[in-house]
Design a protein around this motif. Structure first.
Motif, short mmCIF file in Angstrom:
data_model
loop_
_atom_site.label_atom_id
_atom_site.label_comp_id
_atom_site.label_asym_id
_atom_site.label_seq_id
_atom_site.Cartn_x
_atom_site.Cartn_y
_atom_site.Cartn_z
N THR A 188 5.67 120.05 119.46
CA THR A 188 6.97 120.76 119.47
C THR A 188 7.80 120.23 118.32
N ALA A 189 8.02 121.08 117.31
CA ALA A 189 8.61 120.62 116.06
C ALA A 189 10.12 120.49 116.13
N ASN A 190 10.63 119.47 115.46
CA ASN A 190 12.05 119.44 115.14
C ASN A 190 12.38 120.63 114.24
N ALA A 191 11.48 120.91 113.28
CA ALA A 191 11.63 122.07 112.41
C ALA A 191 10.28 122.44 111.83
N ASP A 192 10.03 123.72 111.71
CA ASP A 192 8.86 124.25 111.01
C ASP A 192 9.33 125.16 109.89
N PHE A 193 8.58 125.15 108.78
CA PHE A 193 8.79 126.13 107.72
C PHE A 193 7.55 127.01 107.68
N VAL A 194 7.75 128.30 107.99
CA VAL A 194 6.66 129.26 108.17
C VAL A 194 6.85 130.40 107.18
N ILE A 195 5.77 130.90 106.58
CA ILE A 195 5.89 132.02 105.65
C ILE A 195 5.03 133.18 106.12
N PHE A 196 5.42 134.38 105.67
CA PHE A 196 4.67 135.61 105.92
C PHE A 196 4.39 136.25 104.57
N PRO A 197 3.31 135.80 103.92
CA PRO A 197 3.01 136.22 102.55
C PRO A 197 2.08 137.43 102.53
N PRO A 198 1.72 137.92 101.36
CA PRO A 198 0.71 138.99 101.29
C PRO A 198 -0.58 138.58 101.99
N ARG A 199 -1.20 139.54 102.72
CA ARG A 199 -2.39 139.24 103.50
C ARG A 199 -3.04 140.54 103.95
N LEU A 234 7.40 138.69 100.80
CA LEU A 234 7.43 137.26 101.13
C LEU A 234 8.63 137.01 102.04
N ALA A 235 8.34 136.87 103.32
CA ALA A 235 9.36 136.49 104.30
C ALA A 235 9.06 135.07 104.77
N PHE A 236 10.05 134.43 105.38
CA PHE A 236 9.84 133.07 105.86
C PHE A 236 10.66 132.85 107.12
N MET A 237 10.35 131.74 107.80
CA MET A 237 11.08 131.40 109.02
C MET A 237 11.34 129.89 109.05
N PHE A 238 12.58 129.52 109.37
CA PHE A 238 12.92 128.16 109.78
C PHE A 238 12.93 128.19 111.31
N GLU A 239 12.08 127.42 111.93
CA GLU A 239 12.00 127.41 113.39
C GLU A 239 12.32 126.01 113.90
N THR A 240 13.06 125.94 114.99
CA THR A 240 13.43 124.64 115.55
C THR A 240 13.39 124.69 117.07
N ARG A 241 13.17 123.52 117.67
CA ARG A 241 13.02 123.45 119.13
C ARG A 241 14.34 123.55 119.86
N LEU A 242 15.48 123.42 119.15
CA LEU A 242 16.79 123.42 119.79
C LEU A 242 17.55 124.70 119.44
N PRO A 243 18.45 125.16 120.32
CA PRO A 243 19.27 126.33 119.98
C PRO A 243 20.11 126.07 118.74
N LEU A 244 20.19 127.04 117.86
CA LEU A 244 21.00 126.94 116.65
C LEU A 244 22.42 127.41 116.97
N ILE A 245 23.40 126.58 116.67
CA ILE A 245 24.79 126.93 116.87
C ILE A 245 25.30 127.54 115.57
N VAL A 246 25.74 128.78 115.63
CA VAL A 246 26.19 129.49 114.43
C VAL A 246 27.63 129.12 114.14
N SER A 247 27.93 128.89 112.87
CA SER A 247 29.29 128.52 112.48
C SER A 247 30.24 129.70 112.63
N GLU A 248 31.50 129.41 112.84
CA GLU A 248 32.50 130.47 112.94
C GLU A 248 32.60 131.26 111.65
#
Length: 446
Positions: free
Chosen positions: A322-333, A407-421
């Motif tokens: 269970t990652a603190n953070a993952d960097f994931v990509i969706f490249p040509p395939r 080329l899309a990507f994702m930052f994924e994390t195990r904790l809820p992300l709190i969005v800034s005002e």
């Protein structure tokens, strides 16, 4: 040497063509590099007097006693020790925030933003930083923050250092030339660059303007994911990660160093450049990676594998798998799954998913998600293909299909992300994002 001559030398380094730049390959390798022959001592790290009148200094990215396979440190040999500077003073932090981000009532709603508009006038990389959200706590080295940058000017007499976390930078538009303590890195859209915590740098624009995304990782340093049954090869390979060779600035003139410390910005006025490392050896250094070198793994029979097979880098947490953070990509395939809904399936996830698009079209969203834009699907927020994508993918003839020019990507994390005002109030946030699923109708039959 005069300050004017030194300035010309610094700009000449930036003007070098990228093809002329030399790099050191290998993720996590112990590298040895000199900008001037003889800068490194032989057989020891801290001699009574370092060669060439330089100062020896160790830069530790982990505790001294971290296990050998995790330990990261670099010895640098510099014109002046980094301790030679006056006190830092608090300055305006602009639009930079750090976790924990305090919002009155964080929303569970799906969120999407158009590209952040470029500002008018001269705005540098640091001045442009805009915190979209974050999670965890910077004070306990846990969690992440997500920032956007949108710059129109190079940093000339300003330098930046982040004491809070390592920076994974994803350029979306415009090339960047990053001058760091350990050398120079050229990156552009399709590349990523990682600047470890505590390393000073400045950003020169390779084009008139530059825009992109940043994952600030407070937790364990990013590493290559385990491959498990995939075996020894595949995904991102060690040799394709490139580190800079030593290149120093010998500037004796006033400059400003800006430090991010526990979410706030501080500045000190130096009388010399902090990028004065003439030689270094170690395994704690910036690096870049060309995302087109990622070896995509996928099905050659049926069904859609989990997106974890597209993980480039991961920051582990204390919970195995269970990652603190993952960097994931969706490249040509290629997509060849038989009797399979090929876009990402409808999904609810305990992990929180922030997505960005470098170029092209993302295969789960036909409209509205454009290059430079972003979306956030927080913990257990329902998401998946929009109506148009579902209609097409569920009825099309399933011949082999190349997903290309994207080329899309994702930052994924195990904790809820709190969005800034400020991100919630941004004029470029799409208030009607939920409408993309409004056209999905009932197709159930008995």
């Amino acid at each position: 040497m005069t300050g004017i001559r030194e300035r010309l030398d610094v700009e000449a380094i930036s003007a070098q063509p990228q093809a002329a730049r030399h790099y050191l390959p290998g993720f996590g390798n112990h590298h040895v590099t000199e900008a001037v022959a003889g800068a490194l001592p032989e057989g020891r790290n801290s001699p009574q007097r370092a060669p060439l009148g330089l100062y020896a200094e160790q830069l530790s990215g982990t505790a001294f006693t971290a296990p050998r396979h995790d330990n990261r440190r670099t010895w640098v040999y510099r014109i002046r020790p980094s301790a030679a500077h006056p006190p830092f003073r608090r300055i305006d932090s602009g639009m930079i925030l750090a976790s924990p981000i305090t919002s009155a009532a964080p929303e569970p709603n799906r969120l999407r933003w158009d590209p952040r508009p470029f500002p008018d006038g001269r705005v540098t990389f640091v001045e442009s930083l805009f915190t979209l959200g974050g999670t965890g706590d910077v004070r306990s080295h846990d969690g992440v923050a997500i920032h956007l940058y949108c710059a129109t000017a190079s940093m000339r007499d300003e330098y930046f250092v982040d004491s809070d976390g390592e920076l994974l930078i994803v350029p979306q538009e415009g090339a960047l030339i990053l001058h760091t303590e350990l050398g120079v890195l050229d990156v552009g859209p399709g590349d990523i660059v990682v600047i470890p915590r505590g390393i000073r740098f400045r950003v020169v624009l390779g084009d008139q303007r530059a825009r992109g995304y940043i994952l600030e990782n407070y937790g364990r340093m990013l590493a290559l994911p385990e491959l498990g049954p995939i075996g020894a090869n595949g995904l991102a390979n060690h040799r394709d990660f490139l580190h800079p060779t030593a290149a120093y600035e010998n500037r004796e003139e006033p400059v400003t160093v800006i430090q991010k410390y526990l979410g706030n910005l501080w500045a000190a006025d130096y009388d010399h450049s902090p990028l004065d490392v003439v030689g270094w050896h170690g395994n704690y250094a910036p690096y870049k990676y060309d995302l087109s070198r990622f070896m995509v793994i996928g099905t050659i029979s049926f069904d859609h594998p989990d997106p974890s097979i597209y993980t480039v880098l991961t920051s582990q947490s204390g919970v195995p798998g269970t990652a603190n953070a993952d960097f994931v990509i969706f490249p040509p395939r290629w997509l060849v799954g038989e009797t399979t809904f090929r876009p990402p399936w409808y999904h609810r996830n305990i992990m929180s998913e922030f997505m960005g698009l470098v170029h092209g079209v993302y295969d789960a969203k036909a409209d509205g998600f454009v290059p430079g834009g972003a979306s956030l699907h927080n913990c257990f927020t329902s998401h998946g293909a929009d109506a148009a994508t579902y209609d097409k993918a569920s009825t099309t003839e399933l011949v082999p299909q190349k997903v290309d020019n994207t080329l899309a990507f994702m930052f994924e994390t195990r904790l809820p992300l709190i969005v800034s005002e400020q991100a919630m109030a941004a004029a470029y946030r799409q208030s009607d994002y939920d409408d993309v699923w409004a056209g999905i109708g009932r197709t159930f039959t008995l």
